[in-house]
Design a protein around this motif. Structure first.
Motif, short mmCIF file in Angstrom:
data_model
loop_
_atom_site.label_atom_id
_atom_site.label_comp_id
_atom_site.label_asym_id
_atom_site.label_seq_id
_atom_site.Cartn_x
_atom_site.Cartn_y
_atom_site.Cartn_z
N LYS A 147 1.11 -1.32 0.00
CA LYS A 147 -0.05 -0.12 0.04
C LYS A 147 0.89 1.46 -0.03
CE LYS A 147 -0.64 -0.05 5.14
NZ LYS A 147 0.86 -0.54 5.18
N ALA A 148 0.41 2.29 -0.36
CA ALA A 148 1.24 3.73 -0.40
C ALA A 148 1.80 3.82 1.11
CB ALA A 148 0.36 4.78 -0.81
N GLY A 149 2.98 4.18 1.02
CA GLY A 149 3.96 4.70 2.44
C GLY A 149 4.73 3.23 2.57
N ASP A 150 4.46 2.08 1.98
CA ASP A 150 5.23 0.91 2.26
C ASP A 150 6.59 1.15 1.83
OD1 ASP A 150 3.23 -0.36 3.71
OD2 ASP A 150 3.01 -1.79 2.05
N LEU A 151 7.68 0.60 2.57
CA LEU A 151 9.03 0.41 1.99
C LEU A 151 9.21 -0.50 1.16
CD1 LEU A 151 11.33 0.59 5.02
CD2 LEU A 151 11.52 2.28 2.99
N ALA A 152 9.96 -0.36 -0.16
CA ALA A 152 9.85 -1.52 -1.27
C ALA A 152 11.40 -1.66 -1.74
CB ALA A 152 8.75 -1.17 -2.19
N ALA A 153 11.48 -2.52 -2.21
CA ALA A 153 12.83 -2.70 -3.01
C ALA A 153 12.80 -3.41 -4.16
CB ALA A 153 13.58 -3.37 -2.11
N VAL A 154 13.64 -2.96 -5.40
CA VAL A 154 13.69 -3.65 -6.52
C VAL A 154 15.20 -3.91 -6.96
CG1 VAL A 154 13.14 -3.13 -8.95
CG2 VAL A 154 11.54 -2.16 -7.24
N GLY A 155 15.27 -5.20 -7.46
CA GLY A 155 16.65 -5.59 -8.04
C GLY A 155 16.89 -5.45 -9.46
N CYS A 156 17.46 -6.63 -9.89
CA CYS A 156 17.96 -6.63 -11.40
C CYS A 156 17.01 -6.91 -12.46
CB CYS A 156 19.25 -7.72 -11.61
SG CYS A 156 20.52 -7.44 -10.28
N MET A 157 15.86 -7.25 -11.98
CA MET A 157 14.97 -7.57 -13.08
C MET A 157 13.64 -7.16 -12.70
SD MET A 157 14.50 -11.63 -12.53
CE MET A 157 14.31 -12.41 -10.74
N VAL A 158 12.63 -6.70 -13.59
CA VAL A 158 11.27 -5.93 -13.43
C VAL A 158 10.17 -6.89 -14.19
CG1 VAL A 158 12.21 -3.63 -12.86
CG2 VAL A 158 11.92 -4.37 -15.44
N ASP A 159 10.87 -7.81 -14.75
CA ASP A 159 9.41 -8.59 -15.62
C ASP A 159 10.21 -10.01 -16.05
OD1 ASP A 159 7.02 -9.42 -16.11
OD2 ASP A 159 6.51 -7.47 -17.30
N SER A 160 9.52 -10.84 -16.47
CA SER A 160 9.85 -12.01 -17.18
C SER A 160 8.57 -12.80 -17.98
CB SER A 160 10.33 -13.06 -16.17
OG SER A 160 9.24 -13.68 -15.25
N CYS A 161 8.84 -13.85 -18.49
CA CYS A 161 7.38 -14.15 -19.19
C CYS A 161 6.38 -14.65 -18.43
CB CYS A 161 7.90 -15.18 -20.19
SG CYS A 161 8.00 -17.01 -19.58
N ARG A 162 6.77 -15.31 -17.06
CA ARG A 162 6.06 -15.56 -15.90
C ARG A 162 5.26 -17.06 -16.24
NH1 ARG A 162 3.31 -10.34 -13.33
NH2 ARG A 162 4.75 -8.90 -13.88
N VAL A 163 5.68 -17.79 -17.44
CA VAL A 163 4.61 -18.82 -17.34
C VAL A 163 5.75 -20.08 -17.98
CG1 VAL A 163 2.56 -18.01 -18.38
CG2 VAL A 163 4.30 -18.27 -20.17
N CYS A 164 7.04 -19.74 -18.22
CA CYS A 164 7.88 -20.96 -18.57
C CYS A 164 8.24 -21.54 -17.26
CB CYS A 164 9.21 -20.32 -19.28
SG CYS A 164 10.19 -19.45 -18.06
N GLU A 165 8.88 -22.78 -17.45
CA GLU A 165 9.45 -23.71 -16.26
C GLU A 165 10.25 -22.98 -15.38
OE1 GLU A 165 11.61 -27.81 -16.27
OE2 GLU A 165 10.01 -27.79 -17.99
N PRO A 166 11.24 -22.17 -15.66
CA PRO A 166 12.08 -21.48 -14.48
C PRO A 166 11.17 -20.58 -13.83
CG PRO A 166 13.45 -21.52 -16.94
CD PRO A 166 12.07 -22.23 -16.82
N CYS A 167 10.16 -19.69 -14.62
CA CYS A 167 9.58 -18.73 -14.15
C CYS A 167 8.59 -19.47 -12.99
CB CYS A 167 8.78 -17.76 -15.17
SG CYS A 167 9.49 -16.72 -15.89
N ASP A 168 8.09 -20.38 -13.63
CA ASP A 168 6.96 -21.31 -12.78
C ASP A 168 7.77 -21.70 -11.40
OD1 ASP A 168 4.48 -22.00 -12.43
OD2 ASP A 168 4.92 -24.12 -13.06
N ALA A 169 8.83 -21.96 -11.63
CA ALA A 169 9.65 -22.58 -10.24
C ALA A 169 10.12 -21.35 -9.42
CB ALA A 169 10.97 -23.28 -10.61
N GLY A 170 9.91 -20.13 -9.83
CA GLY A 170 10.46 -18.96 -9.04
C GLY A 170 11.79 -18.51 -9.39
N LEU A 171 12.32 -19.06 -10.55
CA LEU A 171 13.58 -18.74 -10.99
C LEU A 171 13.48 -17.63 -12.19
CD1 LEU A 171 15.11 -22.59 -10.56
CD2 LEU A 171 15.62 -20.35 -9.18
N GLU A 172 12.69 -16.61 -11.87
CA GLU A 172 12.35 -15.83 -12.98
C GLU A 172 13.85 -15.20 -13.68
OE1 GLU A 172 11.55 -15.28 -9.96
OE2 GLU A 172 9.56 -15.06 -9.90
N GLN A 173 14.92 -15.25 -12.84
CA GLN A 173 16.20 -14.55 -13.51
C GLN A 173 16.66 -15.71 -14.72
OE1 GLN A 173 15.91 -16.46 -10.85
NE2 GLN A 173 18.17 -17.18 -9.98
#
Ligand code: NAP
Ligand code: ZN
Ligand code: ZN
Length: 351
Positions: A80-106
């Protein structure tokens, strides 16, 4: 769209300078973050100067981002607005391939969308990083920041932290193991802290004897100077695991010689060609492994931040204003950083 001020490189040979651009308004799943601090990674320097021959300009570097959320899309549940948040080296991925599905979006089969020096999923919109006032990112690629940590010193965890935490966890580093961290820079100093917190016997392997005291303060049990041939010879065959953060191609044989039977060395630093050198006998002789590792997935990034919250781990930082960024790059090239530069983004207003 809304206007944002940042700092950009216009080519491989131009210093970073003020640059105005536009970002998208947050969509239903996006959050808009007011950037407070951004760490300076050696990868920023490599990419600004096209060391990896894949740079896209104009380039707004920065992938160690911490800030406060100012706007959230209608379907955002995590923040929600006001929360601290952090972003690293990636901002998106296909989200449906095997690595993405396994939480390995990198390791996304289609390539993850880098925070900068990349294209958004449309394949045409350049991404711009954290050397800027604000950023808009889908909530899946935004991490929560433990409230007990010094927020300035959290920023480097988003790259230097996760890049060292992930291989240490994947190769199950822990008590009873002798672990070497090669290179005491931004990544290396986090590697020492994590390996220590995971219970290993930690050896700082460095080219800089003058960093020895710091290495011990950061948690190393021993210091091994890699330029000391006698010390390297004595340490032969004694390590279970090495995390190699050296930022340039080099002969890995002297390090391989440190590993014992079934030992593994994971390279995270050298993305360019390693020096051609005979490896066969050095690997085969001790059933050794040489591997690589790229940052970490979003679930593991959150796990790492939570681990830092629990163990009170942050980066050792030197704060700079954005106007000092070009000088900071030169200092990084001379190994003159203790141990991560962080930009106070408030300095952007005056720049
Ligand atoms: P850094 O702060 O500049 O630290 C690198 C350290 O390596 C130096 O402090 C130095 O430590 C040592 N070193 C430098 N030149 C060397 C040489 N020629 N031979 C042996 N050791 C040398 O850099 P960083 O930000 O930690 O980044 C390290 C590398 O990791 C960069 O190439 C960066 O692009 C890469 N990276 C990879 C990932 C990934 O996902 N795989 C993520 C982030 C960064 P001593 O003085 O102790 O020897
Ligand atoms: Zn980085
Ligand atoms: Zn994917």
């Amino acid at each position: 769209m809304f206007k944002v001020k940042g700092f950009a490189a216009q080519s491989a040979t131009t210093p970073l300078a003020p640059f105005n651009f536009e970002r998208r308004d947050p969509g239903p799943h996006d959050v808009q973050i007011d950037i407070l601090y951004c760490g300076v990674c050696h990868s920023d320097l490599h990419q600004a100067r096209d060391d990896w021959s894949n740079s896209l300009y104009p380039m707004v570097p920065g992938h160690e981002i911490v800030g406060r959320i100012v706007r959230v899309g209608a379907h955002v549940t995590k923040f929600k607005a006001g929360d601290l948040a952090a972003v690293g080296c990636m901002v998106d991925s296909c989200r449906v391939c095997e690595p993405c599905d396994a939480g390995l979006e990198q390791y996304c089969a289609e390539g993850c969308t880098l925070t900068y020096n990349g294209y958004a999923r449309d394949g045409t919109t350049l991404t711009f990083g954290g050397y800027s006032e604000q950023i808009v990112v889908g909530q899946r690629f935004v991490a929560k920041v433990p409230e007990n940590l010094d927020v300035k010193a959290v920023a480097p965890l988003l790259c230097a932290g996760i890049t060292t935490y992930s291989p240490l966890r994947h190769w199950k580093v822990g008590p009873g193991q002798k672990v070497g961290i090669v290179g005491l820079g931004g990544l290396g100093h986090m590697g020492v802290k994590f390996a220590k917190a995971l219970g290993a016997h930690v050896v700082m392997v460095t080219t800089s004897p003058e960093k020895g005291k710091d290495a011990l303060r950061l948690g190393a049990d021993e210091v091994l100077v890699s330029r000391d041939a006698e010390a390297m010879k004595k340490a032969r065959g004694s390590f279970d695991f090495l995390l190699n953060t050296v930022p340039v191609g080099h002969d890995i044989n002297p390090y391989l010689g440190l590993l014992k039977l079934d030992g593994a060395m994971v390279l995270v630093g050298a993305l360019t060609a390693l020096e051609p050198a005979p490896l066969g006998v050095n690997l085969i002789g001790g059933r050794k492994t040489v591997a690589g590792s790229l940052i970490g997935g979003m679930a593991e990034t959150q796990e790492m931040l939570d681990f830092c919250g629990k163990h009170n781990i942050v980066s050792d930082i030197e704060m700079i204003g954005i106007g000092e960024i070009n000088e900071a790059y030169e200092r990084m090239l001379k190994n003159d950083v203790r141990y991560r530069f962080v930009i106070d983004m408030a300095s952007l207003k005056a720049a």
